[in-house]
Enzyme design. Structure first.
Site: not given
Length: 663
Positions: A365, A557, A561
């Site tokens: 991410d 995190d 996700d």
């Protein structure tokens, strides 16, 4: 590697003798401090561990001296036998006891039974020195194994056990210090400046600033307001505050993390599982072969001496003991987990060390992984007709009326608010920005749509700039703009460079606008980057990568996700110790929020796997050679001792080496 394989590995929870022995040995040489923590009893306990071996060693050396160099007339017959028996007892009795315990549990062919049979057999054929020596060296190997495990556990505990031993609670407005483990839910903790919170709770004071580094890796102060949750491990920075306990000591997030890592070795790596299954088959076969070595020659050799055959069989048993494998291999993985923990990387099981060693694509991410996740002012571009500092003070004063992250970023950039400014008629225009009057002049702060709304002319193209733009107008005139962005982490570039050096591909997936994602990717040298993605889009992207038969680690995190983390071979959470959801979802947690720990985790996995296979090769090679020599009568009990205990010690020393490595 398929996702189902990952699940199968997680479900392999079977414990065998080595796990119980590691736990027992560690427990026997630890003391409870009364707070739920166990600490090694340092040099004194270590010395006590060696006492039985020292006693046996001294008695053995003296006896061998009497046998070979300082021959004594009285040292014969029953006196000599009794002396060697006394030398054997300190190291032999504990092993014989463990053999009986293993038999009761159904593990008949344990290493304890093999050592007991071999050494008692040596006494039966009057090979007293060798019987004592074999058990003595085995006992020394066990001690070194215990010390290695204790060291690995100490690394984990030092890193994770951030909880203070005592807390100050208020009873009828009177402060009272008690053990943190005794504090009840609902108790009021009084926390002084500089003190660390011992339990999770709810802030009762109006505001308080905390250092949350123990939980999130972020050293900057985190200001909490009344009613917000505060966690064990946070340090109060300013004035005295009060916290209401909401979670029992053993249920705090830090407690859960500590428990998670201590239980990590229950999730076995495939290599470890194979060796254990192999040992269960291998050991009975070797026992049968030893019996055959002893008895078969009776039918084929005319002048066969049973004592010689029994001696060969006993040598064969000692050599065959699989302790070098069943001790050093789990210890290698345990050492890998300890080394990772020492560096702020928490593995949930040794199986993930193996998977990390074979990672081919790291999918990450953007926000909070490669960037700070905190908006900051990047650039201030004002018309030279205006005083930059004066305009910034006005903007800061107006933005102080907003709770938007942009307002926070401006306040952090400018600093303290100028209270001398006559701020009036503050108006927030939803989705656009703020308008106010300062010194009877109208000041407008917001996006360029707000400029258009009030017909403020500007001579630039907002679309040409990637970052978020905050436009400023003073007295109906365009002053300029501020660019605000989520800054790239200091070690982000190092991370990408190291991953490239490891031949690991990198892919960036983000829900942020694509122009920002591409800008960050280009700056870091990431070829594959995708923005404007919904959670299901991320899942599809990862599925595409997995379809190419690539082993994937997803870094995020662990909360938003979660679907992608579950799909990937390894889910890695950045700075996720403050989130229960992250702990549950991720397979690996990076405590200090540094992306450079990603290639470090891969390196630790590779080194652990390398050391484990070195130990397997060493043990099998040496044992095979000496087994052949022993079966042919060319190896003595001393060679057998080296093939068993010597190889085990070398393997253990090799296994603990990973804890000293720099990654």
């Amino acid at each position: 590697m398929e996702n189902q394989l990952k699940k199968d590995k997680q479900e392999e929870q079977g414990c065998c003798a080595i796990d119980e022995k590691i736990n027992l040995n560690t427990a026997q040489h630890a003391e409870d401090d009364g707070h739920g923590h166990h600490h090694s009893s340092s040099e004194k306990a270590t010395l006590q561990m060696f006492v039985p071996a020292i006693i046996s060693f001294v008695l053995l050396v003296v006896a061998m001296g009497f046998d070979n160099y300082f021959i004594q007339s009285w040292f014969t017959a029953w006196v000599r036998v009794a002396w060697y028996v006394v030398a054997y007892i300190p190291v032999g009795v504990p092993v014989i006891k463990e053999a009986f315990v293993s038999i009761k549990k159904g593990d008949v062919f344990s290493e304890f039974l093999l050592m007991a049979i071999a050494t008692i057999g040596a006494f039966a054929i009057a090979e007293f020195p060798e019987g004592v020596a074999v058990m003595l060296f085995y006992a020394i190997g066990e001690i070194f194994q215990t010390l290695a495990v204790q060291r690995a556990k100490a690394n984990i505990k030092t890193l994770l056990d951030q909880r203070p031993d005592e807390v100050t609670i208020l009873e009828n407005k009177v402060a009272k210090t008690i053990k943190a483990s005794k504090a009840q839910i609902g108790a009021i903790i009084q926390l002084k400046a500089g003190e660390k919170l011992g339990l999770d709770g709810e802030l009762l004071s109006d505001t308080a600033s905390f250092n949350t580094a123990a939980l999130t890796g972020e050293s900057k102060p985190d200001t909490k307001t009344k009613g917000e949750t505060v966690l064990a491990g946070m340090i109060n920075l300013n004035s005295v505050c009060q916290v209401k306990v909401t979670t029992a000591y053993t249920d705090s997030k830090l407690s859960k993390i500590l428990e998670m890592v201590q239980e990590a070795t229950a999730k076995k790596a495939p290599t470890e599982l194979f060796i254990r299954k192999f040992a269960k088959v291998y050991t009975p076969i070797v026992v049968i072969l030893a019996v055959l070595i002893c008895l078969v020659p009776l039918f084929f050799v005319a002048d066969y001496h049973f004592k010689d055959g029994l001696y060969r069989a006993l040598i064969f048993l000692v050599i065959s003991c699989p302790c070098a494998l069943v001790i050093s291999i789990p210890l290698g993985y345990f050492g890998g987990i300890g080394a990772a923990s020492k560096n702020g990387i928490l593995f949930k099981g040794s199986n993930f060390l193996d998977v990390m060693a074979s990672i081919q694509n790291v999918v990450m991410d953007k926000t909070g992984t490669m960037t700070e996740g905190v908006f900051k002012v990047q650039e201030v571009v004002f018309n030279s007709d205006f005083n930059k500092e004066d305009i910034l003070q006005m903007v800061n004063a107006i933005e102080s009326q907003s709770t938007h992250p942009v307002a926070t970023a401006i306040h952090q950039y400018v600093g303290e608010i100028d209270t001398t400014l006559a701020l009036k008629k503050v108006e927030e225009i939803a989705g656009h920005g703020l308008k106010a009057t300062i010194n009877d002049k109208e000041v407008i702060v917001g996006n360029f749509k707000l400029m258009d709304k009030f017909s403020i002319a500007y001579d630039m193209n907002p679309k040409s700039i990637v970052d978020t733009l905050i436009a400023v107008a003073y007295d109906k005139k365009f002053v300029g703009y501020l660019t605000i962005a989520d800054s790239i982490k200091e070690d982000a570039q190092i991370t990408i460079d190291k991953l490239k050096a490891l031949n690991v591909k990198t892919t960036m997936l983000s829900g942020d606008k694509n122009s920002v994602v591409q800008f960050v990717a280009q700056k870091l040298g990431i070829k594959n980057a995708f923005g404007d993605l919904l959670p299901e889009d991320k899942v599809n992207k990862v599925k595409e990568i997995i379809a190419k038969k690539e082993t994937v680690a997803f870094v995020g995190d662990g909360v938003n996700d979660a679907p992608v983390v579950a799909l990937s071979n390894v889910g890695i959470a950045m700075g996720g110790l403050g989130s229960d959801a992250t702990i549950e979802t991720a397979d690996v947690v990076i405590q200090d929020d540094k992306p450079s720990k990603i290639p470090m985790a891969i390196n630790i996995g590779k080194q652990t796997k390398k050391i484990v296979w070195q130990n397997i090769s060493l043990a099998f090679t040496v044992k095979a050679i000496v087994l052949i020599l022993g079966a042919g009568g060319l190896a003595t009990m001393w060679e057998a001792v080296f093939a068993d205990v010597g190889v085990a010690l070398l393997a253990i020393l090799n296994a603990v080496r990973i804890q000293r490595m720099k990654f």
